[in-house]
Design a protein around this motif. Structure first.
Motif, short mmCIF file in Angstrom:
data_model
loop_
_atom_site.label_atom_id
_atom_site.label_comp_id
_atom_site.label_asym_id
_atom_site.label_seq_id
_atom_site.Cartn_x
_atom_site.Cartn_y
_atom_site.Cartn_z
N SER A 103 23.81 14.99 56.77
CA SER A 103 24.50 16.09 56.08
C SER A 103 23.76 17.41 56.35
CB SER A 103 24.53 15.82 54.58
OG SER A 103 25.07 16.94 53.90
N PRO A 104 24.49 18.46 56.77
CA PRO A 104 23.81 19.74 57.05
C PRO A 104 23.57 20.58 55.80
CG PRO A 104 26.13 19.90 57.56
CD PRO A 104 25.91 18.48 57.13
N ARG A 105 24.29 20.29 54.74
CA ARG A 105 24.17 21.09 53.53
C ARG A 105 22.90 20.73 52.76
NH1 ARG A 105 29.68 20.59 50.31
NH2 ARG A 105 28.50 22.02 48.97
N ASN A 106 22.28 21.71 52.16
CA ASN A 106 21.04 21.48 51.44
C ASN A 106 20.82 22.56 50.38
OD1 ASN A 106 19.24 23.76 52.60
ND2 ASN A 106 20.07 22.74 54.43
N ASP A 107 19.96 22.25 49.44
CA ASP A 107 19.52 23.22 48.43
C ASP A 107 18.10 23.64 48.79
OD1 ASP A 107 21.14 21.26 45.88
OD2 ASP A 107 21.89 23.05 46.92
N LYS A 108 17.86 24.96 48.78
CA LYS A 108 16.54 25.48 49.18
C LYS A 108 15.73 25.87 47.94
CE LYS A 108 18.13 27.34 53.64
NZ LYS A 108 19.50 26.83 53.52
N TYR A 133 17.62 12.98 50.85
CA TYR A 133 16.79 13.39 51.99
C TYR A 133 16.20 14.78 51.72
CZ TYR A 133 18.22 9.47 54.86
OH TYR A 133 18.40 8.21 55.37
N PHE A 134 14.99 15.00 52.23
CA PHE A 134 14.34 16.30 52.03
C PHE A 134 13.35 16.56 53.18
CE2 PHE A 134 10.08 14.87 50.87
CZ PHE A 134 10.30 13.55 50.52
N GLU A 135 12.98 17.83 53.31
CA GLU A 135 11.91 18.21 54.24
C GLU A 135 11.19 19.42 53.67
OE1 GLU A 135 13.62 19.17 57.97
OE2 GLU A 135 15.20 20.43 57.17
N ILE A 136 9.90 19.57 54.05
CA ILE A 136 9.06 20.60 53.44
C ILE A 136 8.38 21.43 54.53
CG2 ILE A 136 7.13 21.04 51.87
CD1 ILE A 136 7.69 18.35 50.56
N TYR A 137 8.41 22.75 54.31
CA TYR A 137 7.73 23.70 55.22
C TYR A 137 6.62 24.41 54.45
CZ TYR A 137 11.75 23.23 58.36
OH TYR A 137 12.72 22.76 59.21
N VAL A 138 5.51 24.59 55.12
CA VAL A 138 4.44 25.47 54.62
C VAL A 138 4.39 26.66 55.56
CG1 VAL A 138 1.97 25.73 54.17
CG2 VAL A 138 3.14 23.57 53.61
N ASP A 139 4.75 27.84 55.04
CA ASP A 139 5.00 29.01 55.87
C ASP A 139 6.08 28.63 56.90
OD1 ASP A 139 3.24 30.52 54.40
OD2 ASP A 139 1.53 29.91 55.63
N ASN A 140 5.79 28.75 58.21
CA ASN A 140 6.79 28.43 59.22
C ASN A 140 6.56 27.07 59.87
OD1 ASN A 140 8.22 30.87 58.93
ND2 ASN A 140 6.70 31.94 60.20
N LEU A 141 5.65 26.30 59.29
CA LEU A 141 5.29 24.99 59.85
C LEU A 141 5.97 23.87 59.04
CD1 LEU A 141 3.52 23.27 61.80
CD2 LEU A 141 1.74 23.35 60.03
N ILE A 193 5.90 28.02 50.34
CA ILE A 193 6.29 26.61 50.49
C ILE A 193 7.81 26.56 50.34
CG2 ILE A 193 6.14 24.28 49.53
CD1 ILE A 193 3.39 25.02 48.45
N LYS A 194 8.47 25.96 51.32
CA LYS A 194 9.92 25.86 51.28
C LYS A 194 10.32 24.39 51.35
CE LYS A 194 12.32 27.07 54.90
NZ LYS A 194 13.01 27.89 55.93
N ILE A 195 11.13 23.99 50.39
CA ILE A 195 11.60 22.59 50.31
C ILE A 195 13.11 22.58 50.41
CG2 ILE A 195 11.63 20.48 48.94
CD1 ILE A 195 9.09 21.49 47.53
N LEU A 196 13.62 21.81 51.38
CA LEU A 196 15.06 21.65 51.57
C LEU A 196 15.47 20.26 51.08
CD1 LEU A 196 15.46 23.15 55.17
CD2 LEU A 196 15.44 24.34 52.97
N VAL A 197 16.38 20.21 50.12
CA VAL A 197 16.84 18.93 49.56
C VAL A 197 18.29 18.72 49.99
CG1 VAL A 197 17.26 17.59 47.48
CG2 VAL A 197 15.28 19.13 47.60
N TYR A 198 18.54 17.60 50.71
CA TYR A 198 19.87 17.27 51.20
C TYR A 198 20.53 16.22 50.29
CZ TYR A 198 18.12 19.51 55.47
OH TYR A 198 17.59 20.39 56.36
N SER A 199 21.72 15.78 50.66
CA SER A 199 22.41 14.73 49.92
C SER A 199 21.83 13.38 50.35
CB SER A 199 23.92 14.78 50.21
OG SER A 199 24.15 14.45 51.56
#
Length: 285
Positions: A77-82, A32-40, A66-72
């Protein structure tokens, strides 16, 4: 433990990250992952790599990060790699980056991306091949052991069959027929073939006497017994039956027949039970 990676924005690095997500999805373990551009939040949390590039819709000349959070593989799962990518922190950097971008054609950028992805794919394929080779070696080892077990079992079965061939009809029947003669000594004079199959010695045949009353007594098998026409027919009848059984049945089948006859000798009630069972089933069919 979660990790944080901060780097300057580079399309190649984002493509590598996308390839990482695609690879895990292909192996049946999507992340699972999610992506932010600035604060959006540009891409909501999901595990479909096909949605990765949706963040580009929100990029513009004023974008800073650009911030990408990669989960398990677990959605909750709350843990992620940024992975944080900074874009043009100051005007000089922006100017330098613009100049570099102008020097590179779109084809060159695409070539660089494809080369990086190709290298990653080759590394991944090599790891898969090594794993498959190890699995194949293990399977071959198990197959070899299985073949050896089958060969050993086949050898045992062949030895069993060989032993049966050596027995022949006379040896297989001798024990059961001897038991018949002991219980019915008068049959010896009527059907001499039974005496021959039983393996009884001639000396025993000539030294014992037969008693026909209901009490226990000495048993004698005389070679000089007079055989009338009825006795000849009886001997021929039993001889024909034994020869036909020898031709028709295998050693294993003969053993079963003798075993059944032996059981009926021990328990005469079985005769009626077996007869009723056979002919009841025949009528029903």
């Amino acid at each position: 433990m979660s990790s944080i990676s901060t780097e300057k924005y580079d399309p190649v690095k984002l493509e590598k990250l996308k390839f990482f997500l695609e690879t895990n999805a292909e192996r049946g373990k999507p992340r699972y992952f999610e992506i932010y551009v600035d604060n959006l939040k540009a891409v909501d949390k999901n595990n479909d790599p096909a949605s990765f590039d949706d963040y580009t819709i929100y990029l513009n000349e004023d974008s800073k990060m650009i911030k990408i959070l990669v989960y398990s593989s677990s959605e909750h799962s709350p843990r992620n790699d940024k992975f944080i990518y900074s874009i043009l922190n100051d005007s000089e950097e922006k100017k330098r980056t613009d100049m570099q971008s102008q020097e590179l054609s779109g084809l060159e950028v695409q070539s660089k991306i494809e080369t990086a992805i190709s290298n990653e794919r080759e590394r991944f394929q090599m790891e898969l091949l090594k794993k498959e080779l190890e699995d194949t070696k293990e399977e071959l080892g198990e197959a070899k052991e299985y073949i050896e077990d089958l060969e050993e079992q086949l050898s045992v079965e062949q030895n069993k069959k060989h032993s049966w061939k050596e027995l022949n009809l006379g040896n297989v029947a001798s024990v059961a027929i001897e038991e018949i003669l002991k219980r019915n000594p008068a049959w010896m004079s009527k059907v001499p073939l039974l005496g021959a199959l039983s393996g009884l010695k001639d000396s025993e045949s000539s030294s014992k006497n037969v008693t026909n009353d209901n009490t226990e007594g000495e048993v004698s098998f005389s070679k000089k017994a007079v055989v009338n026409s009825e006795d000849d027919k009886a001997e021929e009848f039993f001889t024909t039956i034994l020869l036909e059984m020898h031709k028709k049945y295998t050693s294993e089948q003969l053993e079963k027949i003798i075993t059944i006859n032996g059981s009926m000798l021990q328990n005469e009630e079985l005769i009626g039970i077996i007869h009723e069972l056979i002919f009841t089933e025949s009528k029903a069919a």
